[in-house]
Design a protein around this motif. Structure first.
Motif, mmCIF file in Angstrom:
data_model
loop_
_atom_site.group_PDB
_atom_site.id
_atom_site.type_symbol
_atom_site.label_atom_id
_atom_site.label_comp_id
_atom_site.label_asym_id
_atom_site.label_seq_id
_atom_site.Cartn_x
_atom_site.Cartn_y
_atom_site.Cartn_z
ATOM 1 N N TRP A 1 -4.364 1.667 10.070
ATOM 2 C CA TRP A 1 -4.755 0.953 9.045
ATOM 3 C C TRP A 1 -5.597 -0.676 9.569
ATOM 4 C CZ3 TRP A 1 -0.741 1.450 4.657
ATOM 5 C CH2 TRP A 1 -0.853 2.719 4.012
ATOM 6 N N ASP B 1 -8.072 -1.928 5.042
ATOM 7 C CA ASP B 1 -7.302 -0.920 4.289
ATOM 8 C C ASP B 1 -6.026 -1.250 3.456
ATOM 9 O OD1 ASP B 1 -8.633 1.466 5.394
ATOM 10 O OD2 ASP B 1 -7.812 1.154 7.217
ATOM 11 N N ILE B 2 -5.384 -2.527 3.912
ATOM 12 C CA ILE B 2 -4.559 -3.180 3.342
ATOM 13 C C ILE B 2 -4.806 -4.167 2.528
ATOM 14 C CG2 ILE B 2 -2.663 -2.396 4.999
ATOM 15 C CD1 ILE B 2 -2.594 -5.150 6.219
ATOM 16 N N GLN B 3 -6.139 -4.389 2.216
ATOM 17 C CA GLN B 3 -6.460 -5.376 1.061
ATOM 18 C C GLN B 3 -6.009 -6.711 1.350
ATOM 19 O OE1 GLN B 3 -5.947 -3.753 -2.821
ATOM 20 N NE2 GLN B 3 -6.892 -1.774 -2.335
ATOM 21 N N GLN C 1 0.898 -1.056 0.052
ATOM 22 C CA GLN C 1 -0.026 0.037 0.137
ATOM 23 C C GLN C 1 0.743 1.331 0.095
ATOM 24 O OE1 GLN C 1 -3.535 0.288 -0.105
ATOM 25 N NE2 GLN C 1 -3.209 -1.750 -0.767
#
Lengths: 261, 339
Positions: free
Chosen positions: A208, A212-214, A112
């Motif tokens: 996060w 948020d960090i997939q 990210q």
């Protein structure tokens, strides 16, 4: 040289100076009595990042940590010493991570933050002492790795390290990007800077979550961790009766007769 | 399938590390308990005589990758080959030394295989494991290692995924010849079937190694000093006593960190493991970190100003007093005896 450096830093219980009270009777650790600190070796990694920033002022240094909300203090410790940015990975779904799940989660966050040129971390943590995370983050990113580096240099996209090998050291080189773990043989970290402390005292740390960090929840936390602690036993030495020897000439002469043949 | 695999650590001179022989012996023991075979993997160069060296440890299958570019060790080449092989042979467990190479390679390989890894094990056992939901896994590898600054021993298991992987500290297991005439199968693999240019991006510019400056690992007598020794000068007394006893001087981390003695003398979890017949602990409190490296010693003498030092509880003989008072008395005794 524009260099995007990420430093992995971990908040750990300070187990270095404690006695056996640190373990509860069931073998779990009594975190309540332990102060928390930044993992000592991570501070050596931070210093290497800051030295690169001294040399290349356009470089940015981002502190990345994972843990409960109070681990935001780790990011602040980075800011106070000159780091530019900081992110804390905090999500209930990260809890219970072993090194495989931890390194997956960290690598997702590094993706990210792309483009990242260099990831630095301490060679090992004082609580887990596995020294796995650098290699495993590098694997998840598909980058080369240098573990146990005592010194490093970055010049024209080339990284040169001096790293520990069995009974010695080696010099090795590769191109960016790379993951490097830093030992305590590197220079110690600079102290906090008063101006930075004033500036960042109340700065909110960016937090996060898994989304948020997939990240894939199946690879995070307890679910994503292949290892399990089957049991933990405090080390209690076998009680045996030691024989007291008088610290006199006679006492010692007698002892020497017994033990030296 | 489902065998025990040992990664052999091989240096530039094609010598196999001691820890690899220790792991072969442990691996053989585990494979006999499981009723499976022991496989070894040799990645290096000029490996002509290697089969003769490892077969006596009971190796059933030896895999060899023999190419000049595989020496010196680099992470990317060795991990690529090992993972490719492991995916083919699907082992039960993979063991490596907790050395500079093993600690660099094992985590990368474990991540590539998406499996668990336990670092710095001091023991490995086969046992059943029942999880918190009552589900039982038969004959898993119990990986036992110190935890929390060596204040506890933890048993780690990897119940679901395979292989189970562990690095093991050097010196904690004993190399034992299984059968001097044992003949296993040798399989030579083509490294270039798997290696690509992307695995060659790291260049080793130079390596500087020095031979071990002491013989602590083999010593029959060890005189070890801790923070309580107090000074570099007092360490001279330890050296004098060690010479008279035909022994070696060891130390705790606190003493090496203080700069009183060379770092390669450090005994303990992150240093050497010693098994002397006589161990004289001078000013050593007895932190678990240190004790784990000397607990198999024969007779233990503890000299300490603190009568409650934990070391005194594991010692056979305890002398309460100062190093600078006690050691000269011991030295005098020996000098008179030798005179």
């Amino acid at each position: 040289m524009k260099l995007n450096v990420v430093v992995l830093m971990k908040q750990v219980p300070d187990i270095r100076t404690t006695n056996n009270d640190v373990l509860l009777p069931d073998g779990s650790i009594n975190r309540a009595i332990l102060p928390t600190i930044v993992n000592p070796n991570d501070m050596y990694a931070l210093e290497q990042a800051l030295l690169l920033k001294d040399m290349y002022p356009e470089a940015t240094v981002t502190v990345l940590s994972m843990g409960p909300m109070q681990a935001a203090d780790v990011v602040r410790e980075g800011w106070f010493r000159g780091a530019d940015k900081g992110v804390l990975l905090c999500d209930k779904q990260f809890a219970g991570s072993d090194t495989l799940a931890t390194s997956y989660t960290l690598a997702q966050a590094i993706k990210q933050l792309a483009p990242v040129d260099l990831v630095l971390c301490g060679s090992q943590s004082i609580d887990g002492e596995t020294a796995h995370v650098a290699s495993q983050v590098a694997c998840h990113l598909g980058w080369p790795q240098f573990t146990f580096a005592n010194a490093l240099q970055v010049e024209n996209n080339q990284v040169t390290v001096e790293r520990q090998i069995e009974n010695g050291v080696e010099k090795a080189q590769t191109s960016l990007p790379v993951v490097i773990s830093v030992t305590n043989q590197a220079p110690v970290c600079r102290p906090k800077n008063a101006k930075n402390v004033m500036m960042h005292k109340r700065t909110e740390v960016l937090v996060w979550s898994l989304n948020d960090i997939q990240a894939d929840a199946n690879q995070c936390g307890w679910t994503g961790s292949p290892t399990r602690v089957a049991n933990m036993k405090p080390l209690a030495w076998q009680a045996k009766e030691a024989q007291q020897i008088e610290p006199t000439d006679t006492g010692i002469a007698t002892l020497m007769q017994w033990i030296v043949r | 399938m489902n065998n025990i695999v040992v990664y052999l650590e091989i240096d530039k001179q094609a010598r196999i590390a001691d820890v690899s022989f220790e792991l072969l012996s442990k691996g053989k023991e585990l494979s006999m308990q499981l009723g499976c075979q022991l496989e070894a993997v040799a990645i290096g160069s000029a490996l002509e005589g290697i089969a003769e060296k490892v077969m006596p440890y009971g190796v059933d299958l030896l895999h060899i990758f023999d190419e000049a570019c595989l020496v010196p060790y680099t992470t990317l080449t060795h991990s690529k080959l090992l993972v490719a092989l492991l995916k083919e042979i699907c082992p039960n467990s993979v063991l490596m030394g907790a050395t500079a190479v093993g600690r660099d390679l094992a985590p990368r390989v474990a991540a590539m295989l998406q499996t668990g890894l336990t670092a710095h094990c001091s023991d490995l056992r086969i046992a059943d494991y029942t999880d918190n939901n009552g589900k039982t896994y038969k004959a898993v590898l119990e990986q036992i290692r110190p935890a929390f600054g060596d204040k506890a021993m933890t048993t780690i298991v990897c119940p679901e995924r395979r292989p189970q992987m562990a690095t093991v500290s050097a010196g904690v297991m004993k190399p034992v010849i299984f059968d001097a005439n044992y003949k296993g199968e040798v399989i030579r693999h083509d490294a270039f079937k798997w290696l690509t240019d992307a695995d060659m991006v790291v260049t080793i510019l130079s390596q500087t190694t020095k031979a071990a400056t002491n013989h602590l690992k083999e010593a029959n007598v060890v005189v070890a000093g801790g923070y309580g020794v107090g000074s570099k000068k007092n360490f001279e007394l330890l050296k004098e006593l060690a010479v008279l006893l035909h022994g070696e001087v060891g130390a705790t981390r606190a003493a090496t960190d203080a700069g009183w003695i060379e770092e390669d003398c450090m005994i303990g979890q992150t240093g050497l493991t010693v098994r002397p017949n006589l161990y004289i602990a001078c000013g050593i409190s007895g932190q678990a970190q240190h004790v784990s490296g000397m607990q198999e010693s024969g007779i233990v003498v503890s000299i300490n100003t603190d009568s409650d030092a934990p070391m005194n509880k594991i010692a056979d003989y305890v002398i309460v007093g100062k190093i600078e008072d006690i050691l000269p008395k011991m030295i005098n005794c020996l000098k008179q005896k030798n005179a």
